[in-house]
Write an enzyme that holds these catalytic residues in place. Structure first.
Site, mmCIF file in Angstrom:
data_model
loop_
_atom_site.group_PDB
_atom_site.id
_atom_site.type_symbol
_atom_site.label_atom_id
_atom_site.label_comp_id
_atom_site.label_asym_id
_atom_site.label_seq_id
_atom_site.Cartn_x
_atom_site.Cartn_y
_atom_site.Cartn_z
ATOM 1 N N HIS A 154 -18.640 43.893 61.443
ATOM 2 C CA HIS A 154 -17.915 44.625 60.498
ATOM 3 C C HIS A 154 -16.900 43.979 59.914
ATOM 4 O O HIS A 154 -15.917 43.545 60.634
ATOM 5 C CB HIS A 154 -17.474 46.023 61.274
ATOM 6 C CG HIS A 154 -18.428 47.134 61.359
ATOM 7 N ND1 HIS A 154 -18.505 48.519 61.376
ATOM 8 C CD2 HIS A 154 -19.798 46.742 61.666
ATOM 9 C CE1 HIS A 154 -19.628 48.979 61.718
ATOM 10 N NE2 HIS A 154 -20.275 48.041 61.861
ATOM 11 N N TYR A 180 -11.541 56.646 60.232
ATOM 12 C CA TYR A 180 -10.829 57.299 61.226
ATOM 13 C C TYR A 180 -9.993 58.271 60.330
ATOM 14 O O TYR A 180 -9.363 57.994 59.269
ATOM 15 C CB TYR A 180 -9.667 56.091 61.621
ATOM 16 C CG TYR A 180 -10.003 55.119 62.661
ATOM 17 C CD1 TYR A 180 -10.785 53.807 62.166
ATOM 18 C CD2 TYR A 180 -9.490 55.156 63.966
ATOM 19 C CE1 TYR A 180 -11.135 52.963 62.990
ATOM 20 C CE2 TYR A 180 -9.895 54.127 64.911
ATOM 21 C CZ TYR A 180 -10.762 53.174 64.542
ATOM 22 O OH TYR A 180 -11.063 52.259 65.364
ATOM 23 N N PRO A 240 -7.728 55.459 73.176
ATOM 24 C CA PRO A 240 -8.982 54.399 72.313
ATOM 25 C C PRO A 240 -8.736 54.354 70.865
ATOM 26 O O PRO A 240 -9.523 53.569 70.313
ATOM 27 C CB PRO A 240 -10.319 55.258 72.619
ATOM 28 C CG PRO A 240 -9.527 56.770 73.131
ATOM 29 C CD PRO A 240 -8.208 56.729 73.657
ATOM 30 N N LYS A 258 -8.940 49.209 71.794
ATOM 31 C CA LYS A 258 -8.481 47.830 72.600
ATOM 32 C C LYS A 258 -8.734 47.698 74.245
ATOM 33 O O LYS A 258 -8.607 46.613 74.726
ATOM 34 C CB LYS A 258 -6.651 47.830 72.392
ATOM 35 C CG LYS A 258 -6.369 47.315 71.071
ATOM 36 C CD LYS A 258 -6.722 46.036 70.958
ATOM 37 C CE LYS A 258 -6.613 45.642 69.231
ATOM 38 N NZ LYS A 258 -7.951 45.258 68.572
ATOM 39 N N TYR A 265 -5.806 44.912 64.687
ATOM 40 C CA TYR A 265 -7.299 45.344 64.955
ATOM 41 C C TYR A 265 -8.328 44.203 65.171
ATOM 42 O O TYR A 265 -9.364 44.500 66.113
ATOM 43 C CB TYR A 265 -7.545 46.100 63.674
ATOM 44 C CG TYR A 265 -8.973 47.085 63.954
ATOM 45 C CD1 TYR A 265 -8.637 48.403 64.305
ATOM 46 C CD2 TYR A 265 -10.307 46.817 63.770
ATOM 47 C CE1 TYR A 265 -9.717 49.235 64.633
ATOM 48 C CE2 TYR A 265 -11.358 47.655 64.074
ATOM 49 C CZ TYR A 265 -10.996 48.982 64.315
ATOM 50 O OH TYR A 265 -12.100 49.765 64.677
HETATM 51 C C1 LIG Z 1 -14.725 57.699 78.095
HETATM 52 C C2 LIG Z 1 -14.316 56.391 78.105
HETATM 53 C C3 LIG Z 1 -14.336 56.138 76.636
HETATM 54 C C4 LIG Z 1 -13.605 54.935 76.005
HETATM 55 N N1 LIG Z 1 -13.691 54.413 74.730
HETATM 56 C C5 LIG Z 1 -13.283 53.359 74.556
HETATM 57 C C6 LIG Z 1 -13.374 52.597 73.048
HETATM 58 O O1 LIG Z 1 -14.017 53.552 72.229
HETATM 59 N N2 LIG Z 1 -12.788 51.765 72.839
HETATM 60 C C7 LIG Z 1 -12.268 50.760 73.807
HETATM 61 O O2 LIG Z 1 -11.907 49.611 73.392
HETATM 62 N N3 LIG Z 1 -12.183 51.170 74.940
HETATM 63 C C8 LIG Z 1 -12.627 52.296 75.537
HETATM 64 N N4 LIG Z 1 -12.625 52.460 76.718
HETATM 65 C C9 LIG Z 1 -11.992 51.921 77.599
HETATM 66 C C10 LIG Z 1 -12.827 50.711 78.022
HETATM 67 O O3 LIG Z 1 -14.146 51.587 78.326
HETATM 68 C C11 LIG Z 1 -12.478 50.332 79.445
HETATM 69 O O4 LIG Z 1 -11.047 49.486 79.020
HETATM 70 C C12 LIG Z 1 -13.223 49.328 80.105
HETATM 71 O O5 LIG Z 1 -14.299 49.730 80.669
HETATM 72 C C13 LIG Z 1 -12.318 48.303 81.077
HETATM 73 O O6 LIG Z 1 -13.278 47.430 81.811
HETATM 74 P P1 LIG Z 1 -13.119 47.228 83.408
HETATM 75 O O7 LIG Z 1 -14.128 46.442 83.870
HETATM 76 O O8 LIG Z 1 -11.545 46.851 83.656
HETATM 77 O O9 LIG Z 1 -13.035 48.789 84.104
HETATM 78 P P2 LIG Z 1 -14.254 49.725 84.446
HETATM 79 O O10 LIG Z 1 -15.207 49.704 83.132
HETATM 80 O O11 LIG Z 1 -13.742 51.158 84.873
HETATM 81 O O12 LIG Z 1 -14.953 49.112 85.576
HETATM 82 C C14 LIG Z 1 -14.452 49.310 86.759
HETATM 83 C C15 LIG Z 1 -15.577 49.316 87.681
HETATM 84 O O13 LIG Z 1 -15.061 49.521 89.370
HETATM 85 C C16 LIG Z 1 -15.638 50.343 89.971
HETATM 86 N N5 LIG Z 1 -14.933 50.997 90.995
HETATM 87 C C17 LIG Z 1 -13.930 51.874 91.002
HETATM 88 N N6 LIG Z 1 -13.446 52.167 92.103
HETATM 89 C C18 LIG Z 1 -13.956 51.234 92.820
HETATM 90 C C19 LIG Z 1 -13.764 50.901 94.439
HETATM 91 N N7 LIG Z 1 -12.875 51.678 95.128
HETATM 92 N N8 LIG Z 1 -14.755 50.118 95.038
HETATM 93 C C20 LIG Z 1 -15.493 49.383 94.222
HETATM 94 N N9 LIG Z 1 -15.797 49.702 93.073
HETATM 95 C C21 LIG Z 1 -15.039 50.591 92.194
HETATM 96 C C22 LIG Z 1 -16.197 51.660 88.839
HETATM 97 O O14 LIG Z 1 -17.417 52.113 89.342
HETATM 98 C C23 LIG Z 1 -16.654 50.617 87.540
HETATM 99 O O15 LIG Z 1 -17.771 50.040 87.745
HETATM 100 C C24 LIG Z 1 -13.192 54.046 77.162
HETATM 101 C C25 LIG Z 1 -12.993 54.473 78.501
HETATM 102 C C26 LIG Z 1 -13.625 55.602 78.860
HETATM 103 C C27 LIG Z 1 -13.450 56.038 80.236
#
Ligand SMILES: Cc1cc2nc3c(=O)[nH]c(=O)nc-3n(C[C@H](O)[C@H](O)[C@H](O)COP(=O)(O)OP(=O)(O)OC[C@H]3O[C@@H](n4cnc5c(N)ncnc54)[C@H](O)[C@@H]3O)c2cc1C
Length: 391
Positions: free
Chosen positions: A72, A201, A293, A297, A385
């Protein structure tokens, strides 16, 4: 079991770290609380910065993204019923973003770890980090009723906002910074053609809305809602009606509706904890910070954390150089706070804040009008962005 890096969490942060370390000859084990199917059913982010896509390619997980993702070059901001295009490529010297779902990134990372023999232990209960302040940390967990133990040199806490890693840092060491917004996003995923080829947006008197997409036949739409909406009160017809009202008229006329395949409410929050290192424990991704969101980021910040952390670990294991690990928290936080600022600003620019009636509304409109009339303001928006540089 013994390994070099014990990773808690198989989200994008944990799997990407494990993959990069593997490519540099460093062993890791990933412990994940949920099942793989559960992790792959989560619908989350979808806009990837160029820095992140470059990382995925370097980690040998970019091939499907390059085939199926959409580049995009811009997006629209709509207010007062009119759309204004933000030409990202023209404003940033050719930089763009990639639209490719987080779920697909997860799928590609799992496939790559499987192909390379990576160890991912899913459905691991009660994962607990021990002795992270000492020289010999270890992780314990329970799986199928048996106790497991992983001895490691470092622990990477990649377990999201509700994980256990951050809680392993003593309260006397950790400083939390938080802003909770008085609303959420009600989102649906629908197998219908997107209303626009690029994201829109929308600032609207009834509340913010976002027309996003995952592919040519998969739309992701959001409306500003209460922080804790009861989904039972939101049958698809009600969502479509409300969403249509917030679209500019020419887009509303093109809206294709259909049954939702996913519907959820996400509360909006800004959160950062400092520092992101405690002894041999390093926090990365949502374990250490959350952004609303609005600026797209969250996932991208997780990736930049992994960039800094993987480099620190590679330098340590390859050359015995600890400087990258020592500076990890400081370097990651410098970039995180800039993305926090941008996400906070986008949220204020586009949402209806209950306390803003009157003066605040006029200031918001003036800021939107200034933004779309000033190349300097547009350039600032665009460079944030597409993603600020990692270094
Ligand atoms: C509903 C939603 C919509 C979103 N939309 C956007 C968006 O549009 N744009 C954007 O940039 N970001 C968005 N985000 C944010 C983005 O998804 C997160 O920043 C991203 O997933 C971060 O990745 P992570 O691996 O750090 O954490 P996570 O993806 O949360 O992964 C953490 C992992 O650790 C596991 N875990 C948790 N606790 C434990 C434990 N005690 N023991 C073992 N494993 C554990 C979880 O099950 C998970 O699989 C959104 C988040 C949510 C919740």
């Amino acid at each position: 079991m013994k390994t070099q890096v014990g990773i808690i969490g198989a989200g994008p942060s944990g799997l990407l770290l494990s993959q990069i370390l593997h490519l540099h000859g460093i062993r890791s084990v990933v412990l994940e609380r949920r099942s793989r199917d559960y992790v792959l059913s989560r619908i989350r982010a979808g806009v990837l910065e160029q820095g992140f896509t470059d990382m995925l390619r370097a980690a040998q997980v970019g091939a499907r993204m390059d085939r199926e993702g959409q580049i995009h070059e811009g997006f629209d901001i709509a207010f007062g019923g009119k759309r204004h295009r933000i030409d990202l490529a023209a404003l940033t010297g050719g930089k763009t973003v990639m639209v490719y779902g987080q779920t697909e990134v997860q799928r590609d990372l799992f496939a790559a770890r499987d192909a390379m023999g990576g160890t991912i232990i899913t459905e691991a209960e009660d994962v607990t980090p021990h002795d992270v302040a000492g020289a010999a940390p270890y992780l314990t967990y329970r799986k199928d009723g048996s106790e497991g133990r992983i001895d490691c040199e470092f622990v990477a806490g990649c377990d999201g906002f509700h994980g256990v890693s951050r809680k392993a840092i003593p309260e006397s060491v950790l400083k939390n910074f938080e802003r909770v917004y008085p609303f959420g996003w009600l989102g649906i995923l629908s197998e219908t053609a997107p209303v626009s080829d690029e994201l829109i947006y929308m600032n609207h008197e009834r509340g913010f809305a976002l027309a996003s997409l995952r592919s040519a036949n998969l739309s992701r739409y959001y409306i500003q809602s209460a922080a804790e909406e009861d989904l039972a009160q939101w049958p698809d017809e009600r969502f479509w009606e409300e969403f249509r009202r917030r679209l500019p008229a020419e887009a509303a006329a093109k809206l294709v509706t259909g049954p939702s395949v996913e519907k959820s409410v996400a509360p909006l929050r800004s959160f950062v904890c400092e520092p992101m290192r405690y002894g041999r424990l390093f926090l990365a991704g949502d374990a250490a910070h959350i952004v609303p969101p609005t600026g797209a980021k969250g996932l991208n910040l997780a990736a930049s954390d992994i960039h800094f952390l993987s480099r620190g670990l590679i330098d340590y294991f390859r050359k015995g150089d600890e400087s990258g690990l020592q500076r990890y928290s400081e370097k990651a936080l410098a970039r995180i706070w800039k993305a926090e600022r941008f996400s906070w600003w986008m949220t204020h620019l586009l949402h209806v804040f209950p306390e803003n009636a009157g003066f605040g509304e006029r200031i918001q409109r003036a800021e939107l009008e200034y933004l779309v009339s000033s190349r300097a303001a547009l350039t600032s928006l665009a460079e944030n962005y597409v993603g600020l540089p990692f270094e």
